[in-house]
Motif scaffolding. Structure first.
Motif, mmCIF file in Angstrom:
data_model
loop_
_atom_site.group_PDB
_atom_site.id
_atom_site.type_symbol
_atom_site.label_atom_id
_atom_site.label_comp_id
_atom_site.label_asym_id
_atom_site.label_seq_id
_atom_site.Cartn_x
_atom_site.Cartn_y
_atom_site.Cartn_z
ATOM 1 N N HIS A 45 0.610 -1.097 -0.206
ATOM 2 C CA HIS A 45 0.355 -0.255 0.151
ATOM 3 C C HIS A 45 1.179 1.223 0.123
ATOM 4 O O HIS A 45 1.823 1.103 0.423
ATOM 5 C CB HIS A 45 -0.384 -0.250 0.827
ATOM 6 C CG HIS A 45 -1.821 0.776 0.798
ATOM 7 N ND1 HIS A 45 -3.067 0.939 0.768
ATOM 8 C CD2 HIS A 45 -1.956 2.178 1.864
ATOM 9 C CE1 HIS A 45 -3.839 2.378 0.484
ATOM 10 N NE2 HIS A 45 -3.113 2.574 1.451
ATOM 11 N N PHE A 86 1.129 3.844 1.629
ATOM 12 C CA PHE A 86 0.658 4.103 2.671
ATOM 13 C C PHE A 86 1.425 6.354 2.909
ATOM 14 O O PHE A 86 2.697 6.317 3.753
ATOM 15 C CB PHE A 86 1.808 3.560 4.002
ATOM 16 C CG PHE A 86 1.755 2.804 4.603
ATOM 17 C CD1 PHE A 86 0.054 2.544 5.461
ATOM 18 C CD2 PHE A 86 1.418 1.345 4.053
ATOM 19 C CE1 PHE A 86 -0.346 1.944 5.331
ATOM 20 C CE2 PHE A 86 1.213 0.439 4.487
ATOM 21 C CZ PHE A 86 -0.054 0.625 5.436
ATOM 22 N N LEU A 87 1.408 6.795 2.159
ATOM 23 C CA LEU A 87 1.462 8.051 1.889
ATOM 24 C C LEU A 87 0.564 9.090 3.462
ATOM 25 O O LEU A 87 -0.103 9.177 3.600
ATOM 26 C CB LEU A 87 1.198 8.916 0.838
ATOM 27 C CG LEU A 87 1.540 8.323 -0.472
ATOM 28 C CD1 LEU A 87 1.113 9.067 -2.150
ATOM 29 C CD2 LEU A 87 3.048 8.359 -0.820
ATOM 30 N N ILE A 88 1.087 10.282 4.215
ATOM 31 C CA ILE A 88 0.798 10.454 4.461
ATOM 32 C C ILE A 88 -0.121 11.760 3.965
ATOM 33 O O ILE A 88 -0.393 12.182 2.750
ATOM 34 C CB ILE A 88 1.583 11.476 5.403
ATOM 35 C CG1 ILE A 88 2.521 10.728 6.237
ATOM 36 C CG2 ILE A 88 1.231 12.591 6.866
ATOM 37 C CD1 ILE A 88 3.499 10.832 6.440
#
Ligand SMILES: Nc1ncnc2c1ncn2[C@@H]1O[C@H](COP(=O)(O)OP(=O)(O)OP(=O)(O)O)[C@@H](O)[C@H]1O
Ligand SMILES: [Mg+2]
Lengths: 230, 796
Positions: A91, A93-95
């Motif tokens: 995935h 997993f960007l903020i």
């Protein structure tokens, strides 16, 4: 060069003990693309976590060049991931409250204008030049994963670990992302868990894992050499 | 269990339920205890102090030179509903309150020896130790509680030095020493002295005669009615117990009124917290709602159900909170109140009533926010699992977003989450505001009072300890001969003629001083006072000159009459036996300490008024020689004060005024600690919910190589940043409000105060600090459990 020696990881699951990684010894040379194959639950992710220092092994040792992980402090081991390694997850997993560019800028130890210029160029190369200031939820799945790849590469690591980076992408996008990662081998090594044979075709080595053990190492290069000789 | 029952969600989501429940409990516990304590500390002792009149009514005939009209007594005696009428008088003393500096007037009853037995029987009081006062002896019996409050026992001395002794006179009679002869076993707070003693004692000669009227059993209402309608008239003052109680309550109302906004603000801040927690939970539950909606449940039904869920949980929290508050307050009662003789009824309608808005506000806000969320629900989008992220509805406007070089700076998160920022700032602000409101009203009051003490800046006062008593001639001689003394100015004992109203509920003495004409001229010159309008009082007339501050404060004009009981000069103005007419108004001095508090009446006039009781040698102002003020005050305070006289100096008065404010602030500091705990709890929960929602971010950062410490430091940096900003903004807002108050209300009322005082602002700090500390602790705890791998390994 990253080397594992009799690497073992066991989980206690209630009363039973699961051996996720069992006595694995492998070597990752610089500028190599290592593919890791194996059925679900065979210990691929666990191996990546061990090699990147995210998890502590229950047995065995890991060396980055000549430095043994067991001799390093937790801080130093963490530090490796910010300097020597990059990580791409299945995935993205960007903020979510940071723009694409900012998500990339999270990686450098000392963010500077120079890095910013570089990050912009990087994203432009990835075809995101006009989407620098977009938030993750304003990007498509492939675009997000490309930003994640940029985040893993911006600080010029020596090794990128990628755990099924294309698993959630369609074929074309997956290939795009993989090509990007593959191109990284000019700078450093790539260790990628993937089931995609198209991708593995380009690997220098394909390591197959079963029940935590290395069941097969396919030295593609050797193979080619053998062919040439014969 | 019915899968759609109201409970099922909370049964399956224990953490959410626990947070809501705990929040409900905390806010109820906090508010109930706060209100109960304020009632117990500020109001209950005053009620306790009038308990002595619970079985009787007071009839006070006005006296003329020939005493009172005997027909009144006759009327009382022939009424068959009345069981007994006994003559009595009183000495007013001050009972110390629960907190330092606080006191309540309490009346020691003077009774004839023959009446005491009847009186005690009516109150079912018996002698516990010792004996009743002997006729004509300076002896005193007290109920046990009262003795505890005064900290005396049988055989101890009790010295009466009350301030509010007689007709609002400024100083008490000379101290009288009573011996405690006995302690009463009584449910009512009582203090009894011998009326024979009072009658024969010089100091108490002028006390008003009163009658205690006791109704026959069952006839209390009829007697009350009779007293109110037939006895009460211009010549007779009637006070029933009910009237006294009403007065106590009425006096408490302004303070309680100030408490109400505090309670509402805190309840509101907490309901914001709860609404936010709910909203975040609702976002996670959107699929559930979407599916329910898609299968035919109306949005209204969903909104109702959600509101019910929260309301029922809040009510449960409220109930538990009340029970807990009961436990806590019982502890406070036994350890603090009962131990010192104070009654503390924490089970009372008042805190109960004050805690009810919590449920209403929370239910209301929940209803409002959920219906707002639901109007935006698109069931199709939800069923297709799109648009589920928390703040996706909060699209940032494109052109305002510029990527930052350092995305991990503490400001970024809150800049990108304006609603959260607003919520944190407003809730922090509300809680700070709630307390600072109290502190400022005290500080402002104390400042404004100082303005009316500055007449003492160039003079000091020496007076006899009994205000009505003559100053000792030897003392006068000592003063006159002292090398530091320039001039001695006699003045009439200062009666309460005018007072200054200081919002919200303080007042200062603004009564004029009676001085001889040439002294008046001298003082006017000494202080450089100038008449703004009118003229100085003519000697021997009832003219009065007052300060501009006072004139503005009470809206008084030249020609206004002061003291008329029928037409008071302003609401609540004291009624006097003698009226005064305002003949002049001084201009407000520009410089501080220049006699803003001065006002004059003619001493030549007062001397001829028996009601004003000017002693042979009246109190004196002492004017020091040039440059000798400090030497004079040192001498007065250190040496002359030994001569059984009262010395009043500017520095002493100012210090005392400051001290009173400080003591008041100290008790508020205690309240604030309680409130800070409650506030910190609410805000920490909010912060915790916000933070735990960001687990993914932290897990990813950790996987990317950030150390736990780095992430933690960043998070604490963010919290400090936002709380710091909240504090800053609120201080600015409050500063604006204070400036508005100064120029909008105080200046026009002839009052002033200093904005830049340090201490009140100090009170804005505990809540932010408590929030920071507890947020740090909860975050630390959360981080010790952070498992980065379980986060990045999660298959989404
Ligand atoms: N935290 C844990 N506790 C207990 N057992 C675990 C834990 N994490 C992994 N395992 C077990 O270790 C084994 C290896 O898991 P791992 O995630 O490395 O497999 P994988 O090869 O990555 O599988 P997949 O292809 O499904 O990602 C599995 O049997 C798994 O159940
Ligand atoms: Mg895996």
């Amino acid at each position: 060069m990253l080397q594992t020696e009799n690497l073992t990881l066991t989980y206690k699951d209630g009363d039973s003990i699961v051996t996720a990684v069992n006595n694995i010894s492998i070597t990752i040379q610089d500028h190599q693309f290592i593919g890791i194959l194996g059925p679900s639950g065979s210990g691929k992710s666990s191996l990546l976590y061990l090699m990147s220092g995210l998890r502590q092994p229950t047995g065995g040792e890991i060396f980055l060049d000549d430095r043994a992980y067991s001799k390093m402090s937790e801080k130093d081991r963490n530090g490796l991931r910010r300097t020597e390694y990059g990580f791409v997850f299945q995935h993205h997993f960007l903020i979510n409250y940071m723009t694409a560019l900012e998500n990339v800028m999270v990686s450098p130890i000392a963010p500077s204008k120079a890095y910013m210029v570089q990050a912009k160029a990087f994203l432009a190369d990835l075809g995101l030049g006009d989407k620098l200031h977009r938030f993750p939820y304003e990007l498509s799945g492939g675009e997000r994963q490309r930003v994640a790849v940029a985040r893993a590469m911006i600080h010029r690591p020596r090794i990128i670990f990628a755990d099924e980076p294309t698993g959630l992408l369609d074929r074309t996008t997956g290939l795009q992302v993989m090509a990007l990662l593959r191109s990284f081998c000019k700078q450093g090594s790539l260790v990628a868990v993937t089931h995609n044979p198209e991708i593995l075709a380009e690997a220098d080595q394909v390591i197959t894992i079963r029940d935590g053990r290395v069941s097969d190492i396919d030295y593609r290069l050797m193979h080619d050499l053998k062919e040439m000789i014969s | 269990m019915n899968p759609l029952s109201i409970w099922i969600y909370y049964v399956r989501n224990k953490q959410h339920a626990a947070i809501l429940l705990a929040t409900g409990i905390m806010v109820t516990l906090g508010i109930y205890s706060l209100v109960a304590l304020v009632w117990g500390v500020f109001v209950e002792p005053a009620r306790q102090a009038i308990h002595a009149y619970s079985e009787t009514s007071l009839v006070t005939p006005k006296t003329t030179n020939n005493g009172f009209d005997p027909s009144i007594l006759l009327k009382l005696q022939v009424n068959t509903d009345i069981e007994n009428v006994i003559p009595s008088t009183y000495i007013r003393i001050e009972l110390p309150g629960m907190i330092p500096g606080q006191g309540f007037p309490f009346e020691l009853l003077g009774l004839y020896e023959g009446d005491i037995a009847y009186f005690l029987e009516r109150y079912s009081a018996t002698i516990k130790t010792g004996r009743l006062p002997q006729s004509g002896a300076a002896e005193l019996v007290l109920s046990e509680d009262t003795a505890n409050i005064l900290n005396v026992d049988v055989g101890d001395e009790y010295i009466v030095t009350s301030s509010e002794f007689y007709k609002g006179m400024e100083a008490p009679p000379a101290p009288t020493t009573f011996i405690v002869s006995g302690i009463l076993d009584s449910n009512t707070e009582l203090g009894i002295v011998s009326l024979e003693f009072l009658n024969h004692h010089e100091e108490y000669r002028q006390l008003a005669d009163r009658f205690l009227v006791f109704a026959k059993e069952g006839k209390e209402v009829a007697v009350d009615e009779f007293l109110r309608s037939e006895i009460r008239n211009l010549e007779t003052d009637v006070r029933t117990y009910q009237m006294l109680s009403e007065r106590v309550i009425n006096e408490a109302i302004p303070g309680l009124a100030l408490l109400l906004p505090v309670v509402l603000l805190v309840a509101f801040a907490f309901s914001l917290v709860i609404a936010t927690i709910n909203k975040m939970a609702n976002v996670q539950r959107l699929p559930e709602f979407g599916i329910l909606h898609a299968t035919g449940y109306s949005k209204r039904w969903l909104v109702h159900r959600l509101t019910m869920e929260t309301t029922i949980l809040t009510m449960a929290g409220w109930a538990v909170g009340i029970v807990l508050a009961g436990g806590v307050l019982q502890l406070v009662k036994t350890s603090l109140f009962a131990a010192r003789g104070f009654v503390f009824n924490y089970v009372s309608w008042l805190p109960f009533t004050f805690s009810i808005p919590i449920i209403l506000i929370i239910a209301g806000l929940t209803y409002w926010t959920t219906s707002k969320t639901f109007t935006r629900i698109d069931p199709v989008a939800i069923v297709e699992q799109r648009s589920m992220s928390q703040e996706t509805d909060q699209k940032h406007s494109r052109d305002s977003i510029e990527s930052q070089l350092k995305p991990l700076n503490p400001s970024i998160f809150y800049l990108r989450h304006p609603r959260r920022t607003l919520l944190l700032i407003s809730t922090t602000g509300i809680m700070i505001m709630a307390i600072v409101l109290f502190v400022f009203s005290l500080s402002i009051g104390s400042d404004a009072k100082e303005l009316f003490l500055d007449y003492l800046s160039h003079v000091s006062i020496v007076r006899s300890q009994g205000m009505a008593n003559s100053l000792d001639s030897s003392v006068l001689a000592l003063v006159k001969d002292h090398p530091t003394v320039e001039r001695v100015i006699p003045y009439a004992p200062r009666y309460n003629i005018l007072n200054v109203y200081i919002p919200p509920f303080a007042s200062a003495n603004g009564s004029p001083f009676g001085v001889y004409h040439d002294d008046l001229i001298y003082l006017v010159e000494l202080y450089g006072l100038e008449l703004k309008e009118g003229q100085l009082p003519h000697p021997g007339t009832n003219d009065m000159v007052i300060s501009e501050s006072l004139a503005r404060n009470r809206d008084l004009k030249i020609g206004d009459v002061v003291g008329d009981p029928e037409q008071p000069a302003y609401p609540g103005a004291p009624s006097l036996d003698q009226e005064f007419v305002i003949s002049g108004i001084f201009s407000q001095p520009v410089e501080p300490e220049t006699g803003n508090g001065w006002g004059f009446i003619s001493l030549e006039f007062l001397e001829n008024q028996s009601a004003f009781n000017v002693p042979d040698i009246p109190p004196i102002f002492i004017v020091p020689k040039e440059g000798q003020k400090e030497n004079l005050d040192n001498w007065l305070e250190n040496e002359l004060a030994q001569q059984n006289v009262s010395v009043v100096t500017y520095r002493k008065e100012i210090a005392q005024n400051k001290n009173t404010a400080r003591q008041g602030m100290f008790s508020i500091a205690l309240l604030e600690i309680g409130l800070a705990v409650v506030a910190a709890f609410g805000l920490t929960i909010l912060n915790y919910v916000f933070t735990s929602e960001r687990q993914m971010e932290f897990g990813v950062l950790y996987a990317l190589g950030f150390g736990r410490h780095q992430i933690l430091r960043r998070l604490l940096g963010e919290t400090t940043y936002i709380i710091g900003i909240a504090w800053g903004i609120n201080v600015l807002l409050f500063l604006a409000a204070i400036v508005g108050l100064l120029f909008g209300i105080f200046k026009p009322m002839g009052l002033t105060f200093s904005i830049f005082k340090f201490t009140p602002w100090l009170y804005t700090l505990p809540i932010p600090i408590a929030v920071l500390a507890s947020s740090a602790l909860t975050t630390l705890r959360m981080f010790s459990k952070l498992d980065a791998i379980s986060i990045v390994d999660r298959r989404l």
